[in-house]
Each structure stands twice: as structure tokens, then as C-alpha cells.
Design a protein around this motif. Structure first.
Motif, short mmCIF file in Angstrom:
data_model
loop_
_atom_site.label_atom_id
_atom_site.label_comp_id
_atom_site.label_asym_id
_atom_site.label_seq_id
_atom_site.Cartn_x
_atom_site.Cartn_y
_atom_site.Cartn_z
N ASP A 417 8.14 -8.22 11.48
CA ASP A 417 7.11 -7.67 10.61
C ASP A 417 6.79 -8.62 9.47
O ASP A 417 7.46 -9.64 9.26
N THR A 421 7.70 -5.40 4.30
CA THR A 421 7.39 -4.16 5.03
C THR A 421 8.59 -3.22 5.01
O THR A 421 9.71 -3.62 5.34
N LEU A 449 5.56 2.74 8.80
CA LEU A 449 5.64 1.53 8.01
C LEU A 449 4.73 1.57 6.78
O LEU A 449 3.67 2.22 6.81
N GLU A 450 5.16 0.89 5.74
CA GLU A 450 4.31 0.53 4.61
C GLU A 450 4.26 -1.00 4.59
O GLU A 450 5.25 -1.65 4.28
N LYS A 451 3.10 -1.52 4.91
CA LYS A 451 2.96 -2.94 5.18
C LYS A 451 2.12 -3.60 4.09
O LYS A 451 1.05 -3.10 3.74
N PHE A 462 -0.30 -1.99 -0.41
CA PHE A 462 0.47 -1.57 0.76
C PHE A 462 -0.36 -0.60 1.60
O PHE A 462 -1.06 0.27 1.07
N SER A 495 -3.12 1.69 12.51
CA SER A 495 -3.04 1.05 11.19
C SER A 495 -4.23 1.36 10.30
O SER A 495 -4.48 0.67 9.32
#
Length: 614
Positions: A417, A421, A449-451, A462, A495
């Protein structure tokens, strides 16, 4: 029979040593599964072995090999390789230069065409020198060779290797060239303490390797990586139940990206120079295993963006652009894992890690406590249940390697990732022996996820992302020489808002069918087909596109194991009928654009491979 004999030795051996026997037996069984292509069973045996003996270097190596063909598992693969190397005794096993490197984008083999760990090493060690030679040649001007000389002299062992790979690819600007050099030494200062040192040099040149469903590749993009890595490690066996390992890694790398068109030439150069130190303590007894470790990482980073416009634009008043950025990347982590083994049928895994990540250039500053919980319940000899819930923070890693356990109850923790993340993981699995020669199972997991996303210089936010994964497998050894396997999987990625090149939603179904023959004479062969169906949504604030693709690819291999374990020769054909299709690979999920591995290529690949030892 082995299990029966092992338990009968309980009078003469401690429970701890019996645990080591159990771990070794699981690794041996896993190696057989790997040779047959039973990837999930090999991974399961490695996980079981590490649960009862986390210091077993062969189990770490088996787990590393089991990750080799899994997308986005490069961090887990090379991390398990590092742990295996630190825990191993001195030996004559060749250290293949390519194994510790990530993002090589090679045409991967399948079946027994790729030589396995310990494939040609002697059963009994003696002072000697051996050479292992591998080579391949194929269409699209593809060729590669790897030569490793390894030896052992009393308490000293070494390995010196060189790897080269080159291909023009199946389209314009799809070429790759790697040159990798490796020197590894290990010394047993005492029977319980050894040290090792390794130097690696890598030079990579490549074009645009992306596969995207609804946009073209860039014919005018070139990437180059020059990287030197120095590693020093040690292993101290404090007692039959306690081990200490340490790893210090220094890296010096330069990445260059060039893009050009009729109006401009853009050069982006990133230099990284830094080190990372990790230590780990392993303890085991009759009731539990303990893994405690910590690490720190600091690297200096310089970025230079240089855009030169054409003379015509210069005359119109458009000036050339130069931007520079300098900063440090730091991470610190500490972790504790406990495997409860007081019951042979139920293994609980409890873990907690604390991770801190700081990247000055990206303005990234994150710290998280990450709990871990896993369960392996061996209901009977034929039924194995697994479950895991854990949280992770993707840390920057030197050489993508960490000593922290890469799996909880057989579920992988570390995916490739973006740095920073955070991911919440929920997984369940069922593994069943339907018959002594028939195995099956189901695995389901979800990652929330927090990307981090970059909206502009110094502007970081994020974004939520969800990944769902469903897998079912069936392995059947229906005769002495023939096996069948299928591993259907469905993945869904969501996403939110995407871009022209990054899908906002991706659904993928892959169902492979493989039949494998292995003869006592040394002849082996495999024939298989994979059904692939993809659906992608490209959703931007001003546009929406829905694209579907469906295709079948056929692959085959035929090969021969030379007598007396001298080597393997094989002929492989991927995409046998030269099927043309569009395919969305996982490049868009990684910050590092060198990560472009793809399972399917819309072009026939023909390869002849050879591996031998002398």
C-alpha cells in the motif's frame, strides 16, 4: 507414519524439541505442496509451523516462497526471506540475487519450472564450493541468466551471485532490463552466535509497464533505478527456548523518471540515503510463544523536478521550471505477539504494535496503536478453521523488509500500500481435507483503508477505500502421477472518486484450472486455463465510464528433472493462443511506479528455462 514415530520419541526428547520436530515436518509437507502447485496448503503449513516454532528458518522461507505468485505481497515475501536468513545456520544454500529485490516485473514461471529452496543442495554438509546456474530465453527478445557460487569452510559460508534479465516487452516502450549483484557471507563465531553481512547492487531500466482498461500507455516515459544496499545481521541463541536477531540495513538509491513530448522534456530525480535498525526477541515454551521487537528508520530524501520547454515556447515567454524539495522520512515501531499453544487444537494469536510515520516532503505525520487477534482451530484432522481481526499502518521500509510477523493465523498483514495507509482487516477461512487425496477450502476477508492522497504540494488528505476478497480452492491428487487444482477468486475494490487512469471501482473474477503430471523418470508437464472477468468504473467529477472485459488464457509447460538432482529444464508457453485483451493491473494501488507486476499479458510468451548445479 512420521507422526507416529515422532510421538513415540517423547520419552527421549523434551516437549520443546518435539515442537521443533512438528514444525520441521510441517515445512517438509509444505514443500511437497509447493512442488504440486498447492499454494494455499503450503502457506497453511508454514503458518502452522511458525505458530509452534517461530524461530524455524525453513518455515519462514517456505512462507516467503508461498507469497511469490500473490499480487501485492512483495513486502511480505522479502520480509519472510530476511527473517529466514537471520535465523538460518551456516549452510551452502545459494543466495539468489533476485530474491531480496521487489518489483522486478519478470515473466513468472509456474509448476516446478522454478527451482525450489534446497532443490539441489546436499543432504549432508561438508567443506566444498558449488555453482548454481540458471538461464532463460524467449520471444520478444527476452533472455536472462543467474550465476551463484556458494561455499562453506568450517564455520564460514558465502554466496556470490549475479543476475541479468532483459526483454523488449510485448508493445512499444514495454522494455525492462535488470542487473543485480549480490555478496553474502555468514560466520558462526560460536555454535550459538553467528553474524552475516550482505551487499546488493541493482540497476534497472524500464519503460511504461502499466496495463489500463481505458487509457493508452505512455510511449515517451523512461525510468531508471540505481540502488546499493548493505545489510549486517546477527543471531544469538540464548537457550533452546530463546533467540535474539538483529538487522542493520543501509540504502543509497537514485530514481530517475523522464517524460518527453514535442513541447517539453520533464526529468524527475529522487535520491534516498539512510539506514534502518531492527531487533527481535523470540521465546517459546510448552504453553506459548512470544515475539517482541522494535525498529527505527531514518532516510534523507531529495527531489528535483526539471522541465525544459521547447525553444518556441521559450520565445513565447514560457520559462523552464526547476523545483526542489528536501526532507527526511522517519518511522519507529514496537510490537509484541503471543501465540497460545497450550492446546494442540486451538492456537490463539494476540498482538499489539505501535507505529509512527513521518514524511516531511509529503507532510505526512501518523501514529497508531494496532491490535491483532487471530485464531487457528484444528477441529479434527480434516477440518481447520481460521479467523483474524487486526489493524495495520503502512510504514516506509528499507528494501521493503521488516522483522515483524507478516501474518496472523495465516492471513497476510502487510500489503504493498501507500505509506501512511491505515487498514482494518477482518478475515475468516475454512480448510478441509475431504479425502486423503482431496483438499478444499474457502477464504474471505475485507480491508477498510484510509489512504493518503496528494491534492497538491504540501496538500495531503485521506481517502476511504474498501477491498473485499473471496477465494475458494480445490486440490486433487487423483493418481500417483496426476494432480488437479483450481483456485477461483473474486476481488472488489471501491475507492470512491477516481481519475482517468485510476478506477473508482474494480471487480475481478479469476478462475484457473490446472492439471499437472509428474513422472518418476523426471518428466513433468502442466496444462491450464484461466477465465478472467473484469469490470471497472472510472468516475471523476466530470466524467463516468463503465468498462467490462472478459477472456480466457491457456498456458502449458513441459520439463525434465535431470538425474541425481543436477538440474531442471523446461519449455513454457503463456497465453498459448495469443489472446488479445485489455487488463487492469494493480499499478494504481502503489505509490512506487516500478510496481507493475501483471498476472496476464495480452501476448504469447514462450520461454525455455534451465537451472543446474555443479
Amino acid at each position: 507414519r512420521s507422526i507416529t514415530l515422532n510421538e513415540n520419541r517423547a520419552v527421549y526428547r523434551s516437549r520443546l524439541l518435539l515442537d521443533e520436530d512438528l514444525a520441521a515436518r510441517s515445512v517438509g509437507q509444505g514443500r511437497i505442496y509447493n512442488d504440486l502447485g498447492f499454494e494455499q496448503l503450503a502457506l497453511l503449513e508454514a503458518s502452522k509451523s511458525l505458530a509452534v516454532d517461530p524461530s524455524n528458518h525453513s518455515a519462514h522461507r517456505l512462507l516467503s516462497d508461498s507469497y511469490a505468485l500473490r499480487p501485492r505481497h512483495e513486502i511480505a515475501r522479502v520480509s519472510e526471506l530476511l527473517q529466514s536468513q537471520l535465523l538460518q545456520p551456516i549452510n551452502i544454500n545459494p543466495v539468489r540475487p533476485q530474491l531480496a529485490e521487489t518489483n522486478l516485473n519478470l515473466v513468472t514461471g509456474f509448476g516446478p519450472a522454478d527451482a525450489a529452496f534446497n532443490e539441489f543442495t546436499p543432504l549432508f554438509l561438508r567443506n566444498q564450493t558449488r555453482a548454481t546456474v540458471s538461464g532463460l530465453v524467449g520471444n520478444n527478445n527476452t533472455y536472462g541468466e543467474e550465476v551463484v557460487v556458494s561455499g562453506i569452510q568450517d564455520r564460514f559460508s558465502y554466496s556470490l551471485g549475479q543476475f541479468r534479465y532483459k526483454t523488449d516487452g510485448f508493445r512499444k516502450n514495454n522494455a525492462i532490463q535488470h542487473d543485480i549483484y549480490n555478496l553474502f557471507t555468514q560466520v558462526a563465531l560460536t555454535p550459538k552466535f553467528n553474524i552475516q553481512a550482505e551487499y546488493r547492487r541493482r540497476e534497472t531500466d524500464q519503460g511504461d509497464l502499466r496495463l489500463v482498461l481505458d487509457s493508452d500507455f505512455n510511449p515517451n516515459e523512461q525510468r531508471r533505478l540505481e540502488q546499493d544496499t548493505i545489510r549486517v545481521g546477527s543471531h544469538l541463541n540464548l537457550s533452546p527456548s530463546s533467540d535474539l536477531i538483529f538487522s542493520l540495513i543501509y540504502i543509497d538509491s537514485v530514481t530517475k523518471v523522464t517524460q518527453f513530448d514535442a513541447d517539453s522534456v520533464a526529468n524527475v530525480e529522487a535520491q534516498q540515503d539512510g539506514w534502518g535498525f531492527q531487533g527481535q526477541y523470540l521465546f517459546q515454551n510448552n504453553d506459548f510463544n512470544l515475539t517482541f521487537g522494535a525498529g527505527t528508520y531514518k532516510i534523507d530524501e531529495d527531489q528535483i523536478i526539471n522541465i525544459n520547454f521547447s525553444d518556441f515556447l521559450n520565445l513565447l515567454g514560457v520559462d523552464d521550471l526547476i523545483e526542489t524539495a528536501t526532507g527526511t522520512v522517519e518511522q519507529n515501531n514496537v510490537y509484541l505477539y503471543l501465540d497460545s499453544t497450550f492446546s494442540r487444537n486451538v492456537i490463539w494469536t494476540f498482538g499489539l504494535s505501535y507505529d509512527v510515520v513521518e514524511e516531511e516532503i509529503l507532510k505526512l505525520d501518523s501514529d497508531e496503536f494496532n491490535p491483532k487477534l487471530g485464531l487457528q482451530w484444528i477441529v479434527s484432522d480434516r477440518l481447520h478453521l481460521r479467523g483474524a481481526v487486526f489493524q495495520t499502518l503502512k510504514r516506509p521500509l528499507i528494501s521493503s523488509q521488516t522483522l515483524e510477523p507478516t501474518q496472523v493465523a495465516g492471513f497476510t498483514q502487510f500489503f504493498d500500500d501507500f505509506n501512511g495507509t491505515t487498514a482494518d482487516f477482518y478475515g475468516m477461512a475454512l480448510d478441509v481435507t475431504l479425502h486423503p487425496k482431496l483438499f478444499g477450502g474457502l477464504e474471505v476477508y475485507q480491508r477498510d483503508l484510509e489512504k493518503p492522497e496528494i491534492a497538491g504540494p504540501g496538500n495531503l488528505f485521506f481517502k476511504d477505500q474498501k477491498e473485499q476478497f473471496y477465494k475458494g480452492y480445490l486440490y486433487w491428487t487423483f493418481s500417483k502421477n496426476w494432480t488437479f487444482r483450481t483456485e477461483g477468486r473474486y476481488e472488489k475494490l471501491d475507492s470512491g472518486i477516481g481519475t482517468l487512469e485510476k478506477p473508482s471501482q474494480l471487480d475481478e473474477l479469476i478462475v484457473p484450472f490446472m492439471i499437472h503430471y509428474s513422472g518418476i523418470s523426471g518428466l513433468f508437464a502442466e496444462l491450464g486455463a484461466s477465465y478472467v472477468k473484469q469490470k471497472a468504473e472510472f468516475r471523476t467529477p466530470s466524467d463516468f465510464r463503465n468498462i467490462r472485459e472478459e477472456f480466457v488464457v491457456v498456458e502449458t509447460v513441459i520439463g525434465y528433472r535431470l538425474p541425481k538432482r543436477l538440474g531442471i529444464v523446461s519449455l513454457e508457453v503463456k497465453n498459448l493462443f495469443d489472446e488479445k485483451f485489455l487488463y487492469q493491473n494493480r499499478t494504481f494501488l502503489n505509490a512506487d511506479k516500478f510496481k507493475s507486476n501483471s498476472e496476464f499479458i495480452p501476448d504469447r510468451s514462450i520461454l525455455v528455462r534451465f537451472t543446474g548445479t555443479f
